[in-house]
Design a protein around this motif. Structure first.
Motif, PDB file in Angstrom:
ATOM      1  N   LYS A   1      18.578  43.098  65.326  1.00 34.80           N
ATOM      2  CA  LYS A   1      19.520  44.176  65.039  1.00 34.80           C
ATOM      3  C   LYS A   1      19.591  45.152  66.195  1.00 34.80           C
ATOM      4  N   ILE A   2      20.797  45.547  66.546  1.00 37.14           N
ATOM      5  CA  ILE A   2      20.964  46.540  67.602  1.00 37.14           C
ATOM      6  C   ILE A   2      22.136  47.457  67.281  1.00 37.14           C
ATOM      7  N   THR A   3      21.995  48.720  67.623  1.00 36.50           N
ATOM      8  CA  THR A   3      23.034  49.717  67.347  1.00 36.50           C
ATOM      9  C   THR A   3      23.505  50.345  68.653  1.00 36.50           C
ATOM     10  N   GLU A   4      24.568  51.168  68.531  1.00 33.95           N
ATOM     11  CA  GLU A   4      25.153  51.885  69.681  1.00 33.95           C
ATOM     12  C   GLU A   4      26.020  50.948  70.523  1.00 33.95           C
TER      13      GLU A   4
ATOM     14  N   SER B   1      20.773  55.181  74.515  1.00 38.02           N
ATOM     15  CA  SER B   1      22.022  55.658  73.914  1.00 38.02           C
ATOM     16  C   SER B   1      21.748  56.763  72.888  1.00 38.02           C
TER      17      SER B   1
ATOM     18  N   ASP C   1      17.841  49.985  75.652  1.00 37.93           N
ATOM     19  CA  ASP C   1      19.197  50.490  75.887  1.00 37.93           C
ATOM     20  C   ASP C   1      19.711  51.274  74.679  1.00 37.93           C
ATOM     21  N   GLN C   2      19.384  50.786  73.494  1.00 40.72           N
ATOM     22  CA  GLN C   2      19.756  51.488  72.262  1.00 40.72           C
ATOM     23  C   GLN C   2      19.131  52.877  72.241  1.00 40.72           C
TER      24      GLN C   2
ATOM     25  N   SER D   1      31.641  57.525  79.937  1.00 41.24           N
ATOM     26  CA  SER D   1      30.978  58.327  78.891  1.00 41.24           C
ATOM     27  C   SER D   1      30.997  59.800  79.209  1.00 41.24           C
TER      28      SER D   1
ATOM     29  N   TYR E   1      21.226  59.875  74.918  1.00 43.53           N
ATOM     30  CA  TYR E   1      22.465  60.384  75.493  1.00 43.53           C
ATOM     31  C   TYR E   1      23.397  60.956  74.419  1.00 43.53           C
TER      32      TYR E   1
ATOM     33  N   LYS F   1      25.778  55.869  61.896  1.00 42.70           N
ATOM     34  CA  LYS F   1      26.957  55.498  62.683  1.00 42.70           C
ATOM     35  C   LYS F   1      27.252  54.000  62.558  1.00 42.70           C
TER      36      LYS F   1
ATOM     37  N   VAL G   1      14.767  62.438  62.679  1.00 42.96           N
ATOM     38  CA  VAL G   1      14.996  61.007  62.914  1.00 42.96           C
ATOM     39  C   VAL G   1      13.934  60.457  63.861  1.00 42.96           C
TER      40      VAL G   1
ATOM     41  N   HIS H   1      21.464  52.357  60.572  1.00 43.22           N
ATOM     42  CA  HIS H   1      21.562  53.253  61.730  1.00 43.22           C
ATOM     43  C   HIS H   1      21.015  54.619  61.342  1.00 43.22           C
ATOM     44  N   PRO H   2      19.922  55.055  62.008  1.00 47.29           N
ATOM     45  CA  PRO H   2      19.260  56.298  61.596  1.00 47.29           C
ATOM     46  C   PRO H   2      20.099  57.555  61.773  1.00 47.29           C
ATOM     47  N   PHE H   3      21.180  57.461  62.575  1.00 46.07           N
ATOM     48  CA  PHE H   3      22.063  58.611  62.718  1.00 46.07           C
ATOM     49  C   PHE H   3      23.361  58.426  61.927  1.00 46.07           C
TER      50      PHE H   3
ATOM     51  N   ALA I   1      25.234  49.916  74.172  1.00 49.90           N
ATOM     52  CA  ALA I   1      23.990  49.146  74.220  1.00 49.90           C
ATOM     53  C   ALA I   1      24.250  47.734  73.691  1.00 49.90           C
TER      54      ALA I   1
END
Lengths: 216, 220
Positions: free
Chosen positions: B68-71, A108, A104-105, B111, A111, B58, A149, B54-56, B74
């Motif tokens: 670990k989870i991002t976004e 995202s 899911d990450q 979204s 998206y 954020k 990335v 977070h590779p972007f 999600a």
């Protein structure tokens, strides 16, 4: 068969849903609306997809028997919930809650960071056939940042989450048009992990079947 | 009943996406610890942060013990699938496949259409103002028109319903923070004009979990 996609086989959203159905082994039909303009008809807005912009209404729409669902990623998640494991062994969203969370990450990331700059370029150059050198320049910078990335994310991995998943599926359709209809494939090919990943996912049997159906 | 797991959230009290995850934690009855990132927003571009968090660049980033989870969306889905129904009765993603599908559709409307329209205005009225710039009236006008069109659709969706999919779900939760910021930015008239939308927002902002979230965000 009960599953029907309403849309055109050139829309990246429609192609993503087709790919999902092929990967899960689910038989389906496609119904083409009368035209892009018809997607803004009162009936379509009321009964299929309620949003539209200056260009057209929205596709894909999926009909599964009496059930109607819209929005590409929502449709794919629904199809996985309902059909994954029923027709074949392909897992698009893992059953383990932690692995599913990571898929899911990555969806995202697709998206939020990957698709916006890629889609902007594909829509302008490939679908609207407009030549816009300024857009190409900005797109190249943005896409390069994103692919840097991805190059790291894919280090030591065949797919974004290790194993093939819905996250990889959703990256395919817009990228396909970069490779088939623009001169910018090089932006992907010059990054070794990204190139290998693209070669892997675009050479899947299921994607080749989708490409055969593209009406462009 | 205290949950023994350790949930740690990296984020900021004025970040829409961080607030969204806090709200999700509150709705599910989960305790957590918020750690702002030292150095603020600018430090999110540091090599360390990009490599490890977070590779972007954020926020938020959530640690559930070692996972670990991002976004934010999600993260919310992960929390729902893992924890919903365990500490209270709140169900954020319905168990029924068809209802879950409609919830996902509504999350996607959020979204694709709802959030982008509001973000234009919020960026101008709040974030640009913070940087000392004057909001661009052209962008704001365009943003207001877009919001109005989106809210027309939402008003129909909410006809005869208390929440977007009937019962409260992740689809409603996700939209709370950005809606709140639109109201702070003084564009609440757009919501007030639509009867169903107005009632829906009133319902959302009066939920206990939302009130507690605002407290936590203020004290962050």
């Amino acid at each position: 068969m009960t599953v029907k996609i309403v849309g055109f086989e050139v829309s990246p959203g429609v192609l993503s849903v087709m790919m999902c159905l092929h990967e899960l082994g689910v038989p389906y039909q496609i119904e083409n609306p009368a035209s892009w303009q018809a997607l803004k008809d009162e009936d379509f807005i009321a009964n299929k997809h309620p949003f539209y912009n200056n260009y057209s209404g929205k596709i894909p729409v999926l009909c599964d028997g009496d059930y109607t669902i819209t929005e590409t990623r929502a449709i794919c998640r629904y199809l996985v919930s309902k059909y994954q494991g029923k027709y074949n062994d392909t897992i698009l969203i893992p059953n383990d809650v932690h692995k599913a969370g990571l898929v899911d990450q990555y969806i995202s990331y697709e998206y939020s960071y990957y698709t916006p700059p890629v889609a902007k370029l594909v829509v302008e150059e490939v679908f609207h056939k407009t030549s816009n050198p300024e857009l190409v320049e900005t797109s190249q910078k943005e896409i390069d940042k994103v692919l840097n990335v991805y190059e790291k994310l894919l280090n030591g991995k065949e797919y974004l989450n290790g194993e093939f998943s819905l996250a990889d599926v959703l990256h395919i359709s817009y990228t396909h048009f970069i490779f088939s209809s623009t001169k910018y494939a090089d932006w992907w090919n010059k990054k070794p992990n990204v190139k290998q990943w693209w070669d892997r996912i675009s050479n899947r049997d299921c994607w080749k079947k989708c490409v055969e159906k593209i009406k462009f | 009943k205290r949950n023994k797991m350790t949930i740690r959230l990296i984020g900021f009290g004025n970040s829409v996406c961080t607030i969204r995850v806090i709200l999700c934690l509150k709705e599910l009855g989960l305790s957590y610890k918020l750690t702002p990132h030292a150095g603020g927003y600018a430090a999110l571009k540091d090599k360390d942060y990009l490599a490890n968090e977070h590779p972007f660049g954020k926020v938020p980033v959530l640690y559930d013990d070692k996972f670990k989870i991002t976004e934010s969306r999600a993260i919310c889905r992960y929390l729902a699938f893992k924890h919903q129904g365990k500490h209270n009765d709140t169900i954020l993603i319905p168990n029924d496949i068809h209802e879950a599908g409609l919830t996902e559709q509504l999350i996607s409307y959020g979204s694709s259409y709802y959030s982008p329209a509001i973000e234009k205005i919020v960026m101008q009225e709040i974030y640009e103002k913070d940087k000392g710039k004057t909001p661009d009236p052209v962008v704001i006008n365009q943003g207001r028109k877009e919001i109005e069109e989106v809210l027309n659709v939402y008003d129909k969706i909410l006809e005869g319903k208390e929440y977007l999919n009937g019962k409260f779900s992740l689809a409603d939760l996700i939209l709370c923070p950005i809606t709140h910021y639109a109201h702070i930015a003084k564009h609440s008239d757009l919501w007030d004009k639509k009867p169903n939308v107005k009632k829906w927002w009133n319902r959302l902002k009066n939920r206990d979990a939302w009130k507690k979230t605002l407290e936590d965000a203020k004290n962050a």
